[in-house]
Design an enzyme around this catalytic site. Structure first.
Site, PDB file in Angstrom:
ATOM      1  N   LYS A  77     -51.282 -13.087  74.042  1.00 47.99           N
ATOM      2  CA  LYS A  77     -50.122 -12.682  73.244  1.00 47.99           C
ATOM      3  C   LYS A  77     -49.432 -11.528  73.955  1.00 47.99           C
ATOM      4  CE  LYS A  77     -48.414 -13.650  69.075  1.00 47.99           C
ATOM      5  NZ  LYS A  77     -48.500 -14.912  68.326  1.00 47.99           N
ATOM      6  N   TYR A 178     -38.263 -25.382  51.803  1.00 46.52           N
ATOM      7  CA  TYR A 178     -37.779 -26.689  52.257  1.00 46.52           C
ATOM      8  C   TYR A 178     -37.028 -26.490  53.573  1.00 46.52           C
ATOM      9  CZ  TYR A 178     -36.577 -31.591  51.584  1.00 46.52           C
ATOM     10  OH  TYR A 178     -36.492 -32.963  51.713  1.00 46.52           O
TER      11      TYR A 178
HETATM   12  P1  NAD Z   1     -37.622 -22.279  57.931  1.00 48.37           P
HETATM   13  O1  NAD Z   1     -36.902 -20.981  58.048  1.00 48.37           O
HETATM   14  O2  NAD Z   1     -37.035 -23.500  58.562  1.00 48.37           O
HETATM   15  O3  NAD Z   1     -37.843 -22.633  56.376  1.00 48.37           O
HETATM   16  C1  NAD Z   1     -38.352 -21.718  55.459  1.00 48.37           C
HETATM   17  C2  NAD Z   1     -37.948 -22.185  54.059  1.00 48.37           C
HETATM   18  O4  NAD Z   1     -38.549 -21.331  53.104  1.00 48.37           O
HETATM   19  C3  NAD Z   1     -36.448 -22.152  53.796  1.00 48.37           C
HETATM   20  O5  NAD Z   1     -36.116 -23.315  53.071  1.00 48.37           O
HETATM   21  C4  NAD Z   1     -36.275 -20.906  52.922  1.00 48.37           C
HETATM   22  O6  NAD Z   1     -35.130 -20.985  52.084  1.00 48.37           O
HETATM   23  C5  NAD Z   1     -37.559 -20.970  52.154  1.00 48.37           C
HETATM   24  N1  NAD Z   1     -37.938 -19.719  51.501  1.00 48.37           N
HETATM   25  C6  NAD Z   1     -37.821 -18.445  51.937  1.00 48.37           C
HETATM   26  N2  NAD Z   1     -38.279 -17.599  51.002  1.00 48.37           N
HETATM   27  C7  NAD Z   1     -38.682 -18.361  49.960  1.00 48.37           C
HETATM   28  C8  NAD Z   1     -39.245 -18.073  48.691  1.00 48.37           C
HETATM   29  N3  NAD Z   1     -39.510 -16.826  48.334  1.00 48.37           N
HETATM   30  N4  NAD Z   1     -39.560 -19.120  47.875  1.00 48.37           N
HETATM   31  C9  NAD Z   1     -39.310 -20.387  48.244  1.00 48.37           C
HETATM   32  N5  NAD Z   1     -38.794 -20.709  49.437  1.00 48.37           N
HETATM   33  C10 NAD Z   1     -38.471 -19.708  50.267  1.00 48.37           C
HETATM   34  O7  NAD Z   1     -39.095 -22.010  58.454  1.00 48.37           O
HETATM   35  P2  NAD Z   1     -40.169 -23.090  58.921  1.00 48.37           P
HETATM   36  O8  NAD Z   1     -40.048 -23.279  60.388  1.00 48.37           O
HETATM   37  O9  NAD Z   1     -40.109 -24.268  58.014  1.00 48.37           O
HETATM   38  O10 NAD Z   1     -41.510 -22.283  58.678  1.00 48.37           O
HETATM   39  C11 NAD Z   1     -42.025 -22.075  57.371  1.00 48.37           C
HETATM   40  C12 NAD Z   1     -43.316 -21.276  57.477  1.00 48.37           C
HETATM   41  O11 NAD Z   1     -44.267 -21.988  58.266  1.00 48.37           O
HETATM   42  C13 NAD Z   1     -43.171 -19.910  58.154  1.00 48.37           C
HETATM   43  O12 NAD Z   1     -44.082 -19.038  57.535  1.00 48.37           O
HETATM   44  C14 NAD Z   1     -43.612 -20.170  59.582  1.00 48.37           C
HETATM   45  O13 NAD Z   1     -44.131 -18.999  60.192  1.00 48.37           O
HETATM   46  C15 NAD Z   1     -44.703 -21.196  59.358  1.00 48.37           C
HETATM   47  N6  NAD Z   1     -44.946 -22.088  60.507  1.00 48.37           N
HETATM   48  C16 NAD Z   1     -43.925 -22.805  61.039  1.00 48.37           C
HETATM   49  C17 NAD Z   1     -44.191 -23.677  62.091  1.00 48.37           C
HETATM   50  C18 NAD Z   1     -43.094 -24.533  62.691  1.00 48.37           C
HETATM   51  O14 NAD Z   1     -43.423 -25.426  63.485  1.00 48.37           O
HETATM   52  N7  NAD Z   1     -41.822 -24.348  62.349  1.00 48.37           N
HETATM   53  C19 NAD Z   1     -45.495 -23.793  62.605  1.00 48.37           C
HETATM   54  C20 NAD Z   1     -46.527 -23.047  62.016  1.00 48.37           C
HETATM   55  C21 NAD Z   1     -46.226 -22.200  60.953  1.00 48.37           C
END
Ligand code: NAD
Length: 369
Positions: A77, A178
């Site tokens: 990291k 979502y």
């Molecule tokens: P994103 O920004 O595309 O989507 C996040 C969603 O959560 C959005 O729809 C947002 O409006 C919603 N949100 C935010 N605050 C909220 C709340 N209080 N209540 C309900 N919904 C809420 O992000 P993502 O890429 O989908 O990632 C989501 C989570 O998964 C993050 O914590 C990220 O670190 C984790 N993650 C993502 C990936 C990936 O491949 N994108 C991989 C591992 C972990």
């Protein structure tokens, strides 16, 4: 400043390297924890506070995450001093200087993390030809577009359903968040006959016990609107998704959303953790005691890191999808079998499997006693 020898153990860290270039405003730390399974992969984080100890802890988490995913990569990291909200113009000289500083650190392959994105990875690639999470124009696999993490969640559901005697066809699914993770999980689970009874985003929630139309939800999001604008939606905090009765509950938004204080509101049989650390330790323990199966984040949401490893090997999108599905299927099976036979929560079983893999790889190294 804490002494690195207080946190070093027989697994690592192998190297802690300070990087500094005053002219480019670069101040950072790279931690390479363990490379017994292969060169380390881990994100480059930009943050206002940077410490060797934090870099090491994040690198150790990557050692276990990569081992748990069954990858031939160790954990590393980098943490760079800066504001994650800085403009690209402000970040570019720092990131390019960082790339030059790690030119000879071949055992570290940088990827995107908080405050860095695929554009930053392209600058690093341009400087030294070594990074993952690249734009498609230069060989990257667009993991959010192809739904890498959602696919891993769906593969987790296939395996976990057998462990809790659940039919996916007809199962009620609630998804908090979502976005890139949540929407692909919804699409794939609906494709297996599950009913998506509730989804939420930062604008509110849509709840319909008869099942929401995934294509209608996708259209709303594509138009930049909230799921709460769905005919079954309600504008508000979206918090009520915790109270929706379901068979499968998927956190895919933020960390620490379920704690000891609100875990009593969850009424479900299976939790698939899409977000990172979405539940506190106490909440997971309470669910374990209630017989709710929780597939932990670093097993269920490893689609992204598996995709990065395939990209590094020069693989195609199709190969990434196949690898995610097969690795996550195998890993969830191994974790849930051990959790069942030991009576321990799946997170503990997963950590013990990951640690054994790292120790076995480390035992094959020269000088190992
Ligand atoms: P994103 O920004 O595309 O989507 C996040 C969603 O959560 C959005 O729809 C947002 O409006 C919603 N949100 C935010 N605050 C909220 C709340 N209080 N209540 C309900 N919904 C809420 O992000 P993502 O890429 O989908 O990632 C989501 C989570 O998964 C993050 O914590 C990220 O670190 C984790 N993650 C993502 C990936 C990936 O491949 N994108 C991989 C591992 C972990």
């Amino acid at each position: 400043m804490s002494n690195p020898w207080d946190w070093a153990d027989e697994l690592g860290p192998e190297k802690i390297v300070y990087v500094h270039d005053a002219a480019a405003d670069l101040r950072g730390v790279v931690a390479i924890d363990n490379t017994a399974a292969g060169p380390s992969i881990g994100g480059v984080r930009m943050a206002p506070d940077v410490s060797a100890e934090e870099a090491f802890r994040l690198a150790r988490a990557m050692t276990f995450k990569n081992a748990a995913a069954g990858l031939r990569h160790g954990g590393g990291k980098a943490v760079l001093f800066g504001d994650p909200h800085w403009s690209d113009e402000r970040k570019e000289p720092i990131v390019r200087a960082f790339a030059q500083a790690i030119r000879d650190l071949n055992a570290y392959i940088p990827g995107p993390d908080m405050g860095t994105n695929e554009r930053c990875m392209a600058w690093i690639q341009d400087e030294i030809g070594r990074s993952v999470g690249l734009p498609t124009e230069i060989g990257g696999i667009p993991l959010d577009e192809i739904g890498a993490t959602g696919l891993g969640l769906a593969a987790s559901a296939d395996v976990a359903a057998r462990y809790c005697d659940l039919e996916l066809a007809g199962a009620r699914v609630a998804i908090q968040g979502y976005g890139n993770v949540g929407r692909h999980a919804a699409r794939l689970l609906a494709g297996r006959g599950a009913a998506i009874v509730a989804v939420s985003d930062s604008g509110g929630a849509a709840i319909d016990p008869k099942g929401l139309s995934v294509s209608a939800l996708d259209e709303l999001k594509a138009a930049g609107r909230s799921v709460a604008e769905h005919p079954a939606g309600r504008l508000g905090s979206g918090d009520e998704i915790l109270d929706v009765e379901s068979e499968i509950w998927i956190p895919a938004a933020r960390p620490d959303v379920v704690t000891r204080d609100n875990v009593g509101r969850l009424s479900t049989r299976l939790v698939l953790q899409g977000a990172n650390i979405p539940f506190t330790k106490e909440a997971e323990q309470i669910l374990h005691e209630r017989g709710v199966l929780v597939v932990p984040d670093f097993i269920a949401n490893a689609g992204g890191v598996i995709c990065a490893a395939v990209e590094y090997q020069g693989g195609s999108e199709q190969q990434a999808l196949e690898t995610i599905e097969s690795k996550i299927t195998d890993n969830v099976e191994a974790v849930l079998a051990r959790a069942q036979s030991s009576g321990r929560p799946p997170r503990e079983a997963a950590l013990s499997i990951a640690e054994e893999r790292v120790r076995r790889a480390t035992a094959l190294r020269r000088w190992h006693r």
